[in-house]
Design an enzyme around this catalytic site. Structure first.
Site, PDB file in Angstrom:
ATOM      1  N   GLU A 224       0.889  -1.167   0.000  1.00 57.97           N
ATOM      2  CA  GLU A 224       0.000   0.000   0.000  1.00 57.97           C
ATOM      3  C   GLU A 224       0.920   1.208   0.000  1.00 57.97           C
ATOM      4  OE1 GLU A 224      -1.974   2.887   2.443  1.00 57.97           O
ATOM      5  OE2 GLU A 224      -2.694   1.039   3.413  1.00 57.97           O
ATOM      6  N   CYS A 261      -2.615   7.919   4.729  1.00 58.48           N
ATOM      7  CA  CYS A 261      -2.675   7.573   3.300  1.00 58.48           C
ATOM      8  C   CYS A 261      -4.002   8.029   2.701  1.00 58.48           C
ATOM      9  CB  CYS A 261      -2.475   6.074   3.111  1.00 58.48           C
ATOM     10  SG  CYS A 261      -3.351   5.075   4.286  1.00 58.48           S
TER      11      CYS A 261
HETATM   12  P1  NAP Z   1       9.407   3.784   3.396  1.00 58.78           P
HETATM   13  O1  NAP Z   1      10.629   4.573   3.120  1.00 58.78           O
HETATM   14  O2  NAP Z   1       8.708   3.226   2.220  1.00 58.78           O
HETATM   15  O3  NAP Z   1       9.844   2.595   4.382  1.00 58.78           O
HETATM   16  C1  NAP Z   1       8.913   1.650   4.907  1.00 58.78           C
HETATM   17  C2  NAP Z   1       9.633   0.343   5.175  1.00 58.78           C
HETATM   18  O4  NAP Z   1      10.049  -0.225   3.947  1.00 58.78           O
HETATM   19  C3  NAP Z   1      10.880   0.505   6.038  1.00 58.78           C
HETATM   20  O5  NAP Z   1      10.955  -0.594   6.908  1.00 58.78           O
HETATM   21  C4  NAP Z   1      12.015   0.452   5.042  1.00 58.78           C
HETATM   22  O6  NAP Z   1      13.163  -0.166   5.524  1.00 58.78           O
HETATM   23  C5  NAP Z   1      11.445  -0.451   3.960  1.00 58.78           C
HETATM   24  N1  NAP Z   1      12.008  -0.063   2.666  1.00 58.78           N
HETATM   25  C6  NAP Z   1      11.801   1.098   1.990  1.00 58.78           C
HETATM   26  N2  NAP Z   1      12.482   1.103   0.844  1.00 58.78           N
HETATM   27  C7  NAP Z   1      13.163  -0.081   0.804  1.00 58.78           C
HETATM   28  C8  NAP Z   1      14.062  -0.655  -0.121  1.00 58.78           C
HETATM   29  N3  NAP Z   1      14.407  -0.032  -1.240  1.00 58.78           N
HETATM   30  N4  NAP Z   1      14.564  -1.875   0.172  1.00 58.78           N
HETATM   31  C9  NAP Z   1      14.216  -2.524   1.298  1.00 58.78           C
HETATM   32  N5  NAP Z   1      13.385  -2.022   2.223  1.00 58.78           N
HETATM   33  C10 NAP Z   1      12.855  -0.816   1.975  1.00 58.78           C
HETATM   34  O7  NAP Z   1       8.349   4.603   4.187  1.00 58.78           O
HETATM   35  P2  NAP Z   1       8.479   5.453   5.520  1.00 58.78           P
HETATM   36  O8  NAP Z   1       9.819   5.265   6.152  1.00 58.78           O
HETATM   37  O9  NAP Z   1       7.313   5.059   6.293  1.00 58.78           O
HETATM   38  O10 NAP Z   1       8.301   6.950   5.081  1.00 58.78           O
HETATM   39  C11 NAP Z   1       8.995   7.550   4.010  1.00 58.78           C
HETATM   40  C12 NAP Z   1       8.027   8.320   3.139  1.00 58.78           C
HETATM   41  O11 NAP Z   1       7.022   7.436   2.631  1.00 58.78           O
HETATM   42  C13 NAP Z   1       7.230   9.383   3.886  1.00 58.78           C
HETATM   43  O12 NAP Z   1       7.902  10.584   4.016  1.00 58.78           O
HETATM   44  C14 NAP Z   1       5.998   9.491   3.042  1.00 58.78           C
HETATM   45  O13 NAP Z   1       6.213  10.359   1.972  1.00 58.78           O
HETATM   46  C15 NAP Z   1       5.782   8.108   2.491  1.00 58.78           C
HETATM   47  N6  NAP Z   1       4.725   7.356   3.228  1.00 58.78           N
HETATM   48  C16 NAP Z   1       3.515   7.210   2.645  1.00 58.78           C
HETATM   49  C17 NAP Z   1       2.518   6.527   3.307  1.00 58.78           C
HETATM   50  C18 NAP Z   1       1.175   6.352   2.698  1.00 58.78           C
HETATM   51  O14 NAP Z   1       0.329   5.823   3.375  1.00 58.78           O
HETATM   52  N7  NAP Z   1       0.949   6.749   1.488  1.00 58.78           N
HETATM   53  C19 NAP Z   1       2.745   5.977   4.564  1.00 58.78           C
HETATM   54  C20 NAP Z   1       3.997   6.129   5.145  1.00 58.78           C
HETATM   55  C21 NAP Z   1       4.974   6.815   4.444  1.00 58.78           C
HETATM   56  P3  NAP Z   1      14.166   0.444   6.618  1.00 58.78           P
HETATM   57  O15 NAP Z   1      13.466   0.280   7.915  1.00 58.78           O
HETATM   58  O16 NAP Z   1      15.339  -0.425   6.485  1.00 58.78           O
HETATM   59  O17 NAP Z   1      14.379   1.880   6.269  1.00 58.78           O
END
Ligand code: NAP
Length: 468
Positions: A224, A261
């Site tokens: 998601e 989201c």
């Molecule tokens: P994220 O960067 O997508 O990370 C979520 C999880 O996925 C973390 O555990 C991360 O690992 C893992 N992950 C992300 N990219 C990866 C990759 N290339 N390879 C392996 N694992 C990966 O999301 P976030 O940390 O929650 O937030 C970052 C940004 O995402 C926010 O600023 C926002 O813009 C967006 N976001 C959107 C929603 C939505 O509902 N639309 C929700 C949350 C966040 P690690 O723990 O190792 O970093």
């Protein structure tokens, strides 16, 4: 960290847990809910410190999380997810007799769940993905989100206690604490992994899906990712309703510093006196709402960067009053405006800005509005602010929206996702990677099951649920 060892333990535990009864799983889920409640103030304090949430939000999310666990306990107990179908044998059928056929859904195996940053409880360690997978009979390997590592450890300890209390194997749930992409990659690529649940960024979701594409044995990956949740304003409301719609929407845009989201990020309407009154009132409302602290510096940095990028595009005007603040974690709610043709011609403006930011789009004609709706990406939701007769006259918008979003809302806002049987929290990509399923509500369990058919099996060898 030895990923082989983790998956090995999880798979071994699955062979027993996958055969547990619905009643046994229900007891486990209910005990987990009680143990989370037993964490009391220590859990509230951990979330306050790690996520900058106020107590009310924490208690609300804890209530939702425990409610979800108890709802999935009911599902497991009832067996409604098993999808039982029976076709009796027809030995005398000509020209071919029909065998006895019975179908049942079985659990997939070890599931990797990624905790989400913005929901430390409801979409994380014992959140909806974990609860639905455990209810299905899958074992879970939870990759904790580093933004709330201590909260995740606490919840994992509650799950561990619950497993002990009900006398089940500790390896049914394995907590992995890491902030290293390689760990997530290795977990989803391991041959024993049977499915993946993720909530987060579009780039993270796509990365995980791409790692799994290299697998020899493909698995379902439910990510998601992002949604701008368009709100379509249709003229025809009395002036007091115009204002109340603006008031309601301002609350939804700024709720929880916009870190949902389902945050409404796009507001569509036809250029008119009424729409101008509506967005002017919305802007006034938003200017009066104090910014709230975001979850962490990374999310706030992303918010500012994405918003700046959007505001630097040609033809964008900031219309809310931006107040300065000394607290760098505060996200100032912001409202921008553009014209329909500018929006249609610039895909940057279609992207999610995760935080309390929305873009008003003023269209010249209904055709132009419909063109924009056709162009935007898949969404979790699409809302209509309209009266019934006007929406009926414009039902072509519903015809487009139904193929864009998982949930259509009439005279309401998309924030506040009810956890129930009829909820759909999903939608075409990038809202989710598989629009056939929901991540919230009782049907979320269907993501972790696959059907198996028994042909001509003696009753004594059939699962209990398939016996007559
Ligand atoms: P994220 O960067 O997508 O990370 C979520 C999880 O996925 C973390 O555990 C991360 O690992 C893992 N992950 C992300 N990219 C990866 C990759 N290339 N390879 C392996 N694992 C990966 O999301 P976030 O940390 O929650 O937030 C970052 C940004 O995402 C926010 O600023 C926002 O813009 C967006 N976001 C959107 C929603 C939505 O509902 N639309 C929700 C949350 C966040 P690690 O723990 O190792 O970093």
């Amino acid at each position: 960290m030895n990923i082989n060892d983790i998956l090995d333990r999880s798979k071994k535990a699955f062979f027993k847990y996958g055969k547990s009864s619905g009643e046994q799983r229900a007891t486990l889920l209910e005990t987990i809910a009680s143990e989370i409640e037993n964490l009391g103030d220590s859990l509230v304090k951990a979330i306050e410190e790690e996520c900058n949430f106020v107590e009310g939000r924490i208690l609300g999310e804890r209530g939702r999380t425990c409610g979800q666990l108890r709802m999935f306990a009911q599902v497991a107990r009832s067996g409604s997810h098993l999808g039982i179908k029976k076709d009796a044998a027809m030995p005398d059928r000509v020209p071919m007799p029909r065998p006895d056929l019975r179908k049942i859904n079985i659990p997939l195996g070890p599931i990797i769940v990624f905790g989400a940053s913005n929901f430390p409880l409801a979409y994380s360690t014992a959140g909806g993905d974990t609860a639905s997978a455990l209810a299905a009979g899958c074992t879970v390997i939870l990759k904790g989100h580093p933004a709330h590592a201590h909260t995740s450890e606490l919840v994992a300890s509650a799950i561990s206690k619950a497993l002990d209390k009900v006398g089940m194997d500790q390896d049914i749930f394995i907590h992995v604490a890491s902030s290293d992409f390689e760990t997530g990659k290795a977990l989803v690529q391991h041959p024993f992994t049977a499915g993946v649940g993720f909530t987060g960024s579009v780039s993270g979701g796509y990365a995980l899906a791409s790692y799994t594409r290299d697998r020899k044995n493909p698995i379902p990956v439910f990510t998601e990712m992002g949604s701008t949740n368009p709100v379509i304003y249709l003229n025809g409301a009395p002036s007091e309703e115009v204002k109340s719609r603006a008031n309601m929407l301002a609350g939804a845009i700024t709720l929880g510093a916009g870190q949902f989201c389902t945050n409404p990020g796009l507001i569509f309407g036809l250029k008119s006196e009424e729409f101008t009154t509506f967005y002017t009132s919305l802007s006034e409302n938003i200017s009066q709402i104090q910014g709230a602290k975001m979850l962490n510096h990374n999310i706030q940095k992303n918010y500012l960067a994405k918003m700046d990028h959007a505001l630097q595009q040609k033809g964008i005007q900031l219309i809310s009053n931006v107040t300065d603040t000394d607290d760098e974690l505060i996200a100032v709610p912001s409202l921008a405006k553009t014209e329909g043709h500018t929006f249609i011609n610039n895909p940057v403006l279609h992207e999610e800005v995760f935080g309390p930011y929305s873009l008003i789009v003023e269209f010249e004609s209904q055709d132009q509005l419909e063109q924009a709706l056709h162009m935007i990406d898949g969404q979790l939701t699409c809302s209509f602010l309209a009266n019934e007769a006007i929406l009926k006259e414009n039902s072509s918008l519903i015809d487009i929206a139904i193929h864009k979003a998982g949930r259509l809302i009439f005279n309401g806002v998309p924030t506040g996702v009810e956890v129930c049987d009829s909820m759909v929290h999903g939608g075409p990509s990038p809202a989710t990677s598989d629009s056939r399923f929901t991540a919230v509500g009782s049907d979320a369990i269907l993501r972790w099951l696959r059907p198996v058919c028994y042909q001509n099996f003696p009753t004594s060898l059939l699962p209990k649920e398939l016996q007559d």
